[in-house]
Scaffold this motif. Structure first.
Motif, PDB file in Angstrom:
ATOM      1  N   SER A 524     -22.653 106.103 -13.435  1.00  0.00           N
ATOM      2  CA  SER A 524     -21.748 105.391 -14.336  1.00  0.00           C
ATOM      3  C   SER A 524     -22.216 105.586 -15.777  1.00  0.00           C
ATOM      4  O   SER A 524     -23.381 105.898 -16.030  1.00  0.00           O
ATOM      5  CB  SER A 524     -21.706 103.891 -13.990  1.00  0.00           C
ATOM      6  OG  SER A 524     -22.989 103.306 -14.141  1.00  0.00           O
ATOM      7  N   ARG A 525     -21.287 105.433 -16.705  1.00  0.00           N
ATOM      8  CA  ARG A 525     -21.550 105.570 -18.149  1.00  0.00           C
ATOM      9  C   ARG A 525     -22.275 106.885 -18.442  1.00  0.00           C
ATOM     10  O   ARG A 525     -23.243 106.952 -19.198  1.00  0.00           O
ATOM     11  CB  ARG A 525     -22.335 104.368 -18.667  1.00  0.00           C
ATOM     12  CG  ARG A 525     -21.623 103.034 -18.428  1.00  0.00           C
ATOM     13  CD  ARG A 525     -22.357 101.868 -19.050  1.00  0.00           C
ATOM     14  NE  ARG A 525     -22.265 101.904 -20.501  1.00  0.00           N
ATOM     15  CZ  ARG A 525     -22.869 101.012 -21.296  1.00  0.00           C
ATOM     16  NH1 ARG A 525     -23.564 100.020 -20.764  1.00  0.00           N
ATOM     17  NH2 ARG A 525     -22.757 101.095 -22.600  1.00  0.00           N
ATOM     18  N   VAL A 526     -21.777 107.937 -17.805  1.00  0.00           N
ATOM     19  CA  VAL A 526     -22.433 109.244 -17.887  1.00  0.00           C
ATOM     20  C   VAL A 526     -22.370 109.810 -19.305  1.00  0.00           C
ATOM     21  O   VAL A 526     -23.369 110.332 -19.816  1.00  0.00           O
ATOM     22  CB  VAL A 526     -21.777 110.228 -16.886  1.00  0.00           C
ATOM     23  CG1 VAL A 526     -22.445 111.597 -16.968  1.00  0.00           C
ATOM     24  CG2 VAL A 526     -21.859 109.673 -15.479  1.00  0.00           C
ATOM     25  N   SER A 546     -20.119 110.033 -10.450  1.00  0.00           N
ATOM     26  CA  SER A 546     -19.237 109.054 -11.087  1.00  0.00           C
ATOM     27  C   SER A 546     -17.804 109.251 -10.603  1.00  0.00           C
ATOM     28  O   SER A 546     -17.378 110.377 -10.327  1.00  0.00           O
ATOM     29  CB  SER A 546     -19.298 109.217 -12.608  1.00  0.00           C
ATOM     30  OG  SER A 546     -18.328 108.421 -13.233  1.00  0.00           O
ATOM     31  N   SER A 547     -17.054 108.152 -10.505  1.00  0.00           N
ATOM     32  CA  SER A 547     -15.651 108.249 -10.095  1.00  0.00           C
ATOM     33  C   SER A 547     -14.756 108.629 -11.273  1.00  0.00           C
ATOM     34  O   SER A 547     -13.599 109.002 -11.086  1.00  0.00           O
ATOM     35  CB  SER A 547     -15.179 106.914  -9.517  1.00  0.00           C
ATOM     36  OG  SER A 547     -15.295 105.896 -10.487  1.00  0.00           O
ATOM     37  N   LEU A 566     -35.903 122.990 -16.685  1.00  0.00           N
ATOM     38  CA  LEU A 566     -36.454 123.438 -15.407  1.00  0.00           C
ATOM     39  C   LEU A 566     -35.579 123.041 -14.220  1.00  0.00           C
ATOM     40  O   LEU A 566     -36.031 123.015 -13.088  1.00  0.00           O
ATOM     41  CB  LEU A 566     -37.874 122.874 -15.214  1.00  0.00           C
ATOM     42  CG  LEU A 566     -38.898 123.243 -16.300  1.00  0.00           C
ATOM     43  CD1 LEU A 566     -40.270 122.697 -15.955  1.00  0.00           C
ATOM     44  CD2 LEU A 566     -38.973 124.763 -16.491  1.00  0.00           C
ATOM     45  N   LEU A 567     -34.323 122.751 -14.488  1.00  0.00           N
ATOM     46  CA  LEU A 567     -33.412 122.308 -13.432  1.00  0.00           C
ATOM     47  C   LEU A 567     -33.312 123.335 -12.305  1.00  0.00           C
ATOM     48  O   LEU A 567     -33.208 124.537 -12.553  1.00  0.00           O
ATOM     49  CB  LEU A 567     -32.015 122.082 -13.989  1.00  0.00           C
ATOM     50  CG  LEU A 567     -31.673 120.719 -14.582  1.00  0.00           C
ATOM     51  CD1 LEU A 567     -30.217 120.700 -15.021  1.00  0.00           C
ATOM     52  CD2 LEU A 567     -31.924 119.595 -13.591  1.00  0.00           C
ATOM     53  N   ARG A 568     -33.309 122.831 -11.077  1.00  0.00           N
ATOM     54  CA  ARG A 568     -32.967 123.700  -9.949  1.00  0.00           C
ATOM     55  C   ARG A 568     -31.745 123.168  -9.193  1.00  0.00           C
ATOM     56  O   ARG A 568     -31.152 123.888  -8.396  1.00  0.00           O
ATOM     57  CB  ARG A 568     -34.144 123.904  -8.995  1.00  0.00           C
ATOM     58  CG  ARG A 568     -34.794 122.668  -8.426  1.00  0.00           C
ATOM     59  CD  ARG A 568     -35.907 123.100  -7.442  1.00  0.00           C
ATOM     60  NE  ARG A 568     -36.698 121.979  -6.965  1.00  0.00           N
ATOM     61  CZ  ARG A 568     -37.981 121.787  -7.237  1.00  0.00           C
ATOM     62  NH1 ARG A 568     -38.625 122.648  -8.006  1.00  0.00           N
ATOM     63  NH2 ARG A 568     -38.632 120.753  -6.751  1.00  0.00           N
ATOM     64  N   VAL A 569     -31.372 121.900  -9.439  1.00  0.00           N
ATOM     65  CA  VAL A 569     -30.158 121.326  -8.843  1.00  0.00           C
ATOM     66  C   VAL A 569     -29.356 120.630  -9.938  1.00  0.00           C
ATOM     67  O   VAL A 569     -29.878 119.741 -10.607  1.00  0.00           O
ATOM     68  CB  VAL A 569     -30.498 120.317  -7.720  1.00  0.00           C
ATOM     69  CG1 VAL A 569     -29.254 119.572  -7.282  1.00  0.00           C
ATOM     70  CG2 VAL A 569     -31.147 121.019  -6.536  1.00  0.00           C
ATOM     71  N   LEU A 570     -28.101 121.057 -10.100  1.00  0.00           N
ATOM     72  CA  LEU A 570     -27.211 120.415 -11.067  1.00  0.00           C
ATOM     73  C   LEU A 570     -25.851 120.222 -10.403  1.00  0.00           C
ATOM     74  O   LEU A 570     -25.116 121.184 -10.175  1.00  0.00           O
ATOM     75  CB  LEU A 570     -27.062 121.272 -12.328  1.00  0.00           C
ATOM     76  CG  LEU A 570     -26.013 120.793 -13.364  1.00  0.00           C
ATOM     77  CD1 LEU A 570     -26.301 119.380 -13.820  1.00  0.00           C
ATOM     78  CD2 LEU A 570     -25.957 121.743 -14.559  1.00  0.00           C
ATOM     79  N   ASP A 571     -25.552 118.977 -10.041  1.00  0.00           N
ATOM     80  CA  ASP A 571     -24.240 118.641  -9.496  1.00  0.00           C
ATOM     81  C   ASP A 571     -23.532 117.791 -10.533  1.00  0.00           C
ATOM     82  O   ASP A 571     -23.783 116.597 -10.650  1.00  0.00           O
ATOM     83  CB  ASP A 571     -24.364 117.889  -8.167  1.00  0.00           C
ATOM     84  CG  ASP A 571     -23.031 117.806  -7.434  1.00  0.00           C
ATOM     85  OD1 ASP A 571     -21.991 117.807  -8.117  1.00  0.00           O
ATOM     86  OD2 ASP A 571     -23.032 117.736  -6.190  1.00  0.00           O
ATOM     87  N   ALA A 572     -22.662 118.431 -11.298  1.00  0.00           N
ATOM     88  CA  ALA A 572     -21.979 117.751 -12.400  1.00  0.00           C
ATOM     89  C   ALA A 572     -20.471 117.791 -12.190  1.00  0.00           C
ATOM     90  O   ALA A 572     -19.707 117.986 -13.133  1.00  0.00           O
ATOM     91  CB  ALA A 572     -22.351 118.425 -13.725  1.00  0.00           C
ATOM     92  N   LYS A 573     -20.034 117.590 -10.953  1.00  0.00           N
ATOM     93  CA  LYS A 573     -18.605 117.707 -10.645  1.00  0.00           C
ATOM     94  C   LYS A 573     -17.720 116.794 -11.489  1.00  0.00           C
ATOM     95  O   LYS A 573     -16.658 117.211 -11.962  1.00  0.00           O
ATOM     96  CB  LYS A 573     -18.362 117.444  -9.157  1.00  0.00           C
ATOM     97  CG  LYS A 573     -16.907 117.654  -8.770  1.00  0.00           C
ATOM     98  CD  LYS A 573     -16.665 117.404  -7.304  1.00  0.00           C
ATOM     99  CE  LYS A 573     -15.180 117.540  -6.976  1.00  0.00           C
ATOM    100  NZ  LYS A 573     -14.893 117.266  -5.556  1.00  0.00           N
ATOM    101  N   PRO A 574     -18.096 115.521 -11.758  1.00  0.00           N
ATOM    102  CA  PRO A 574     -17.213 114.666 -12.562  1.00  0.00           C
ATOM    103  C   PRO A 574     -17.153 115.069 -14.036  1.00  0.00           C
ATOM    104  O   PRO A 574     -16.296 114.583 -14.773  1.00  0.00           O
ATOM    105  CB  PRO A 574     -17.835 113.269 -12.421  1.00  0.00           C
ATOM    106  CG  PRO A 574     -18.774 113.362 -11.250  1.00  0.00           C
ATOM    107  CD  PRO A 574     -19.251 114.768 -11.239  1.00  0.00           C
ATOM    108  N   ILE A 575     -18.086 115.935 -14.451  1.00  0.00           N
ATOM    109  CA  ILE A 575     -18.157 116.316 -15.869  1.00  0.00           C
ATOM    110  C   ILE A 575     -17.391 117.616 -16.074  1.00  0.00           C
ATOM    111  O   ILE A 575     -17.743 118.656 -15.521  1.00  0.00           O
ATOM    112  CB  ILE A 575     -19.624 116.488 -16.312  1.00  0.00           C
ATOM    113  CG1 ILE A 575     -20.415 115.207 -16.042  1.00  0.00           C
ATOM    114  CG2 ILE A 575     -19.695 116.868 -17.779  1.00  0.00           C
ATOM    115  CD1 ILE A 575     -21.908 115.349 -16.245  1.00  0.00           C
TER     116      ILE A 575
END
Length: 899
Positions: A524-526, A546-547, A566-575
Motif C-alpha cells: 500500500s502507498r507504493v 498493491s490492489s 543488487l536486485l534479483r527479484v522485482l515483481d512490480a505488476k501494479p506499477i
C-alpha cells in the motif's frame, strides 16, 4: 535464513565461475578460494538445523555464519555489477576510469581476503558448535519415504453439527438481508467451517450468487470490493481506476437484482464492517452475509438483533480423531503410540489448528515411538501458557521440525499480503529465483518446487485454495496465525521486511535500518515510498502486491533500479512504467522480473540481464517487439507476455554454423508470440519447451510454402504439453480470420496434454482431428473457437480427455456418450445461447463429476438436471458412502434457468 543464503551463494559463485568468469577474471582465484571456504559451512548448517533453536551457542554460531555469508554475497555481487557496467563502456569511457576501476579491483581483493579470514576464524573456533550437535541425528538420518498427499475432507472433524446450525440460519429467517456471524478465538476453525458451508451443495443451490472475501486486520476497501466483483465478472480496466465508492455502487447495483451470499472472513473492527456494508443492498430477497470474527463486539455491531454463533472447541474424542487423521493419514492407530497420542490430543485443548499443526510434525516422523514421546514432552512445556501463546509455540515447534530446505520456502509466505491467494506458478518461480530450490537429477526445478509445496501442505502449514483439473495445487495461502509467525521470524533473521503504513521518517534514505534489509515487500502507498527516493544497497527482492494501479511518471522511472542495484527479484505488476527504464539493464543479478507498461518495444539492452530466469511483461499494447537477443539469456526459463510478441531469430551466422551455444535447454515457457515467429530455427533453440502461446493471425501458421508450413515446426517440439492458439486479427472483426481447417494429427506436438483455442471459428467437423490426439487431457474452446449448429463426435475419440470447456458458440445440438468421452471428469458450457440440451449420453460416463452451465438456455439446464437425477439413481446405495468431493456437482447460472 543462513541455510538458504549459503546454498544460494555457493550456486551463484559456481555459475559465475562457469559462465561469466570473464567478469571476475582479475579476482577469479580469490573467488574460487572463497567458494571452497564457504562450502565448509553447508554440512554444518544442515546437521544443526533441528538443534540450533534450543542451543544459544549454536544460534550465535549460525548468526555469525549468516553475517559472513551476507558480506561475501554483497562483495561479490557489487563487484559483478560494477564489472558489467565497466565492460559495457566504450573505449573512451574506459579511459576515464583508468585509475578508479583498478582501485575497485584492489578493494574487492582485500575485502575477499578479510572475509576468508573471518570464515577461517569461525571454522577454527567452531568445535563447540559441532560438539553441540554430536548427540543429534543431524544429516545421518535416512531419507524418509515420500508419503502420498492427504486429501482434505469436506466434512472436517467435529464440524458437522456446527455446519448444520449455521446453514439453517442462512436458509431460514426473514426476507430481509441478514448478517450471520461465526465468532471464536484464533485457530478454532472459523474459516474452515465457513468454507465447509460455502461449498455445501445445498448452499450452492440456494445462493447461486456467492462470493468469498478475506478482510483481515489490514485491508484495502477497494481491493475487497474488487475481489467480491471478481466472483461474478472479471473487473474491467476502467473499474481498477474507479474510486472504492464507485466500485461499491457498481457492486450494489449488481447484487440488488437477486439473492446473494457474501462471506466476509476475518473482520477485526466495527469500523471495518461500516466500511464494507455500503456494497451490500437490503433487497428483501433473503440475501445473507456470513461474517467471521475473533471479536464478539464486531459481530453484535454487524447484527444487533441476533446472537453470533460461538464456535465450540472440539471434544476429547473429536480431538483424538483429528490428530490421528492428520498424523497418520488414516484412522488406524498403532497401540504403542496411543498413550503419547492421547496425551498430545488432550493438551491441544480442543483447538483444531493446534491439532493440525502438531499432526503435521508427527506425519513426517512416522510411527516411531521415540518421536511421539519427544513431541508430547514439547507440548507439556507449554501447559502453563494461555491458549493463544500456546498456539504460537505449537507453530514454532512445527517450524523447528522442518527440514532446512523448507524453512525459507515457508517463511516466504509472509511476504504476501495476509489471506492473499497465491498463484502456485508465481510462488514456484519466485522460490527458484531466490535460490531456495536445489537441483536434483532427473527433475526440473519447477517439479522440485511443487514437491516442496506438497510437503508443506502435508505438514498442514500451507492451505490449498484451489486445485487444477489434474489435482495439482493452483492457489494457496497460510492461516493468519502462521502468517504472523512468518513475519516475526523473518524480522528476527533479517529474512525480509514489510514496508507498511509508510511514513517519510521511518523509511527515509538516512535510516540506517535500510542498509541491512535484503528483501522488501510493500502492499500500500507504493507511490509515496518510491517518491521518497529510497536506497537499499543490500536489497535483493522487491515485491509489490498493491490492489491499486500506480502510474510511474517520468521523474520516478529510474527510482527502483537506482535504489536497489543488487536486485534479483522485482515483481512490480501494479506499477505501470510509461517507458522502459534504461538503467534496468544494469541490474545484472535479476532473475525474476514482472513489468507492467504501455510500451511496444523491449529494447536490445534486455539481453544484458544474463541471469534472468522469469521475464513477464504486461502491456496495454496489442503487440510487443523484443529487440534483445533472448537466446543469449541462457538461464531464461519462462518468457510470458500478454501481447502478440515478435522474437528475434537466431543470427544468420549462428544458424549457418549450427552454434550450440545459443540453444537454451532451460527454456520451458514462451507465451504469447506472433505466428510468424514460429519458425523451425527459433524452436530449435528451445528444444525442451513445455508451454507455448501463440497470438495473432493464425492463418499464417497454416500457409504452405513449398511442402511445409510454420505449424509443422510445432510437431517437432517433443516435450510441449500446453499449447494456446489465440486468433487475433484486430482491427478486423474475428470473422475475417476464420481458420479453414486444422493441421493433420501428426503435425501436433506428440505429448500435448492441454490445448486452448479462441476466435478460430472452425467448423465442428474438425473436432475429429483433436479427438485423435492421444495425450490430450484438457481442451478449452474459448469464445468463437468453433462455429456451426451441429456436432457429431467420432466414436473412439478423446480417449484421454478429462476436461472440456466450450465458450460462446452458436451450437444448437450435439451427441455424446461414453464412446466419445470415456474419461471426461468436467464439462463447462459458457454463453452457449442456442444449445437445446446437454447430451443425455454423458450420464453414463462414470468419471463425470462436474457440469457447469453459465448463461446457456433453460432447456439445456433442464437436460443437465436429468443427467444429475440419472447419476443419483445409478449410484444407488453407493452414493450414500461417497464423500461430497467425489459426488456429482451441477452448477447453473443464472438460477432462473433452473426452473
Amino acid at each position: 535464513m543462513s541455510d538458504a543464503a549459503v546454498e544460494f551463494l555457493l550456486e551463484n559463485l559456481k555459475q559465475l565461475l562457469l559462465y561469466n568468469a570473464n567478469l571476475i577474471f582479475d579476482v577469479k582465484g580469490q573467488v574460487e578460494f572463497l567458494y571452497n571456504d564457504l562450502s565448509l559451512f553447508k554440512a554444518f548448517l544442515k546437521d544443526s538445523s533441528e538443534k540450533r533453536n534450543k542451543n544459544e551457542t549454536l544460534k550465535e554460531l549460525v548468526k555469525q555464519i549468516r553475517d559472513v555469508v551476507y558480506e561475501a554475497e554483497d562483495t561479490v555481487d557489487t563487484f559483478v555489477a560494477q564489472a558489467a557496467v565497466h565492460k559495457s563502456r566504450s573505449s573512451i569511457e574506459r579511459a576515464f576510469h583508468i585509475f578508479d576501476y583498478p582501485a575497485k579491483l584492489r578493494s574487492v581483493g582485500k575485502r575477499i581476503e578479510g572475509i576468508r579470514a573471518k570464515v577461517k576464524d569461525i571454522y577454527d573456533n567452531k568445535k563447540f558448535g559441532f560438539e553441540a550437535i554430536q548427540d543429534g541425528e543431524g544429516s545421518t538420518k535416512t531419507t524418509k519415504e515420500k508419503k502420498a498427499p492427504i486429501v482434505e475432507e469436506d466434512n472436517v472433524v467435529g464440524f458437522e453439527d456446527e455446519a448444520e446450525k449455521v446453514t439453517n440460519l442462512l436458509t431460514g429467517g426473514s426476507d430481509e438481508l441478514e448478517v450471520i456471524s461465526i465468532i471464536g478465538m484464533p485457530g478454532l476453525g472459523k474459516t474452515t467451517l465457513a468454507k465447509m458451508i460455502y461449498r455445501d451443495p445445498k448452499i450452492e443451490y440456494e445462493f447461486y450468487n456467492r462470493a468469498w472475501v478475506y478482510v483481515s486486520q489490514e485491508y484495502s476497501r477497494k481491493e475487497v470490493f474488487l475481489n467480491i466483483w471478481s466472483h461474478f465478472a472479471k473487473p474491467s480496466e476502467d473499474m481498477y481506476k474507479m474510486t472504492d465508492e464507485n466500485i461499491a455502487k457498481e457492486l450494489r447495483a449488481f447484487l440488488e437484482k437477486g439473492k446473494y451470499l457474501i462471506v466476509v472472513d476475518d473482520v477485526w473492527t466495527e469500523d471495518a464492517w461500516n466500511d464494507l456494508k455500503i456494497a451490500f443492498p437490503k433487497n428483501k430477497k433473503r440475501s445473507r452475509i456470513l461474517l467471521t470474527s475473533r471479536i464478539k463486539k464486531v459481530a453484535k455491531h454487524a447484527n444487533p438483533n441476533a446472537e453470533p454463533h460461538n464456535l465450540r472447541f472440539l471434544t476429547p474424542e473429536e480431538s483424538w480423531t483429528l490428530l490421528v487423521r492428520k498424523a497418520l493419514g488414516t484412522e488406524e492407530f498403532p497401540k504403542e503410540l496411543i498413550q503419547h497420542g492421547r496425551h498430545i490430543a488432550k493438551e491441544c485443548d480442543g483447538l483444531p489448528l493446534a491439532l493440525v499443526v502438531i499432526g503435521g510434525i508427527l506425519l513426517e516422523k512416522g510411527t516411531e515411538s521415540y518421536w511421539w514421546e519427544k513431541v508430547a514432552q514439547s507440548v507439556d512445556a507449554y501447559l502453563s501458557m494461555d491458549q493463544e501463546k500456546r498456539m504460537d509455540n505449537f507453530i514454532a515447534l512445527s517450524f523447528n521440525h522442518l527440514p532446512y530446505h523448507l524453512r525459507a520456502c515457508f517463511l516466504y509466505f509472509g511476504m504476501f499480503p495476509e489471506d492473499y491467494q497465491i498463484p502456485v506458478w508465481k510462488l514456484v518461480r519466485l522460490w527458484i529465483a531466490e535460490g531456495f530450490i536445489q537441483q536434483k537429477e532427473g527433475m526440473s526445478l519447477e517439479d522440485i518446487a511443487e514437491e516442496y509445496l506438497d510437503d508443506l501442505v502435508n505438514r498442514n502449514l500451507v492451505m490449498v485454495g484451489e486445485r487444477r483439473s489434474n489435482g495439482k495445487v493452483k492457489t494457496c495461502h497460510v492461516h493468519d496465525m502462521l502468517h504472523v509467525f512468518c513475519k516475526n521470524q523473518a524480522a528476527e533473521e533479517n529474512f525480509f521486511q514489510e514496508i507498511k503504513r509508510f511514513d517519510q521518517v521511518t523509511y527515509s534514505p538516512s535510516n540506517p535500518a535500510l542498509e541491512i534489509y535484503r528483501r522488501l515487500c510493500i502492499h500500500s502507498r507504493v507511490l509515496n515510498y518510491i517518491s521518497s527516493k529510497p536506497f537499499g544497497p543490500r536489497v535483493r527482492t522487491f515485491l509489490c502486491f498493491s490492489s491499486e494501479e500506480i502510474i510511474l511518471q517520468a521523474e520516478h522511472i529510474s527510482s527502483i533500479p537506482g535504489a536497489f542495484r543488487l536486485l534479483r527479484v522485482l515483481d512490480a505488476k501494479p506499477i505501470s512504467f510509461t517507458r522502459f527504464p534504461t538503467d534496468l539493464a544494469q541490474l545484472v543479478h535479476l532473475r525474476y522480473l514482472v513489468l507492467s507498461s504501455n510500451f511496444k518495444v523491449l529494447p536490445a539492452a534486455i539481453s544484458c540481464l544474463w541471469n534472468m530466469q522469469t521475464l513477464i511483461v504486461e502491456t496495454s499494447s496489442r503487440t510487443l517487439e523484443i529487440k534483445g537477443d533472448i537466446w543469449k539469456m541462457i538461464q531464461l526459463r519462462h518468457l510470458k507476455t500478454n501481447a502478440s510478441t515478435s522474437l528475434p531469430g537466431p543470427l544468420a551466422k549462428s544458424r549457418k554454423n549450427k552454434d550450440d551455444s545459443l540453444i537454451n535447454a532451460n527454456l520451458r515457457t514462451i507465451s504469447t508470440i506472433a505466428p510468424e515467429c514460429c519458425r523451425e530455427d527459433v524452436f530449435a533453440r528451445a528444444p525442451n519447451l513445455k508451454k507455448l502461446g501463440i497470438r495473432g493471425r493464425l492463418a499464417k501458421l497454416l500457409d504452405t510454402k513449398g511442402a511445409s508450413s510454420l505449424f509443422d515446426s510445432l510437431g517437432k517440439l517433443d516435450y510441449l504439453e500446453n499449447l494456446k492458439l489465440l486468433n487475433d486479427v484486430f482491427p478486423q472483426p474475428p470473422s475475417e480470420g476464420k481458420l479453414p481447417t486444422l493441421p493433420q494429427r501428426y503435425k501436433f506436438p506428440p505429448k500435448l496434454k492441454k490445448l486452448t483455442l479462441a476466435d478460430t471459428l472452425l467448423d465442428w467437423k474438425h473436432m475429429t482431428t483433436l479427438g485423435m490426439l492421444e495425450s490430450l487431457e484438457i481442451l478449452k474452446l474459448k469464445d468463437s473457437a468453433f462455429k456451426g449448429d451441429w456436432w457429431q463426435p467420432e466414436d473412439g475419440g478423446f480417449r484421454a480427455l478429462k476436461v472440456l470447456h466450450i465458450g460462446r458458440t452458436d451450437l444448437v445440438s450435439w451427441y455424446a456418450s461414453t464412446q466419445h468421452f470415456p474419461r471426461l471428469r468436467s464439462l463447462t458450457l459458457r454463453h452457449c445461447n442456442s444449445l437445446e440440451e446437454v447430451p443425455f449420453g454423458l450420464a453414463d460416463v462414470s468419471s463425470l463429476h462436474i457440469i457447469d452451465l453459465y448463461c446457456t438456455t433453460k432447456s439445456a439446464a433442464a437436460s443437465a438436471r436429468k443427467i444429475q437425477q440419472h447419476k443419483k439413481k445409478m449410484q444407488g446405495k453407493a452414493d450414500q458412502q461417497t464423500t461430497k468431493s467425489n459426488g456429482f456437482k451441477l452448477s447453473i447460472y443464472p438460477p432462473d434457468q433452473d426452473q
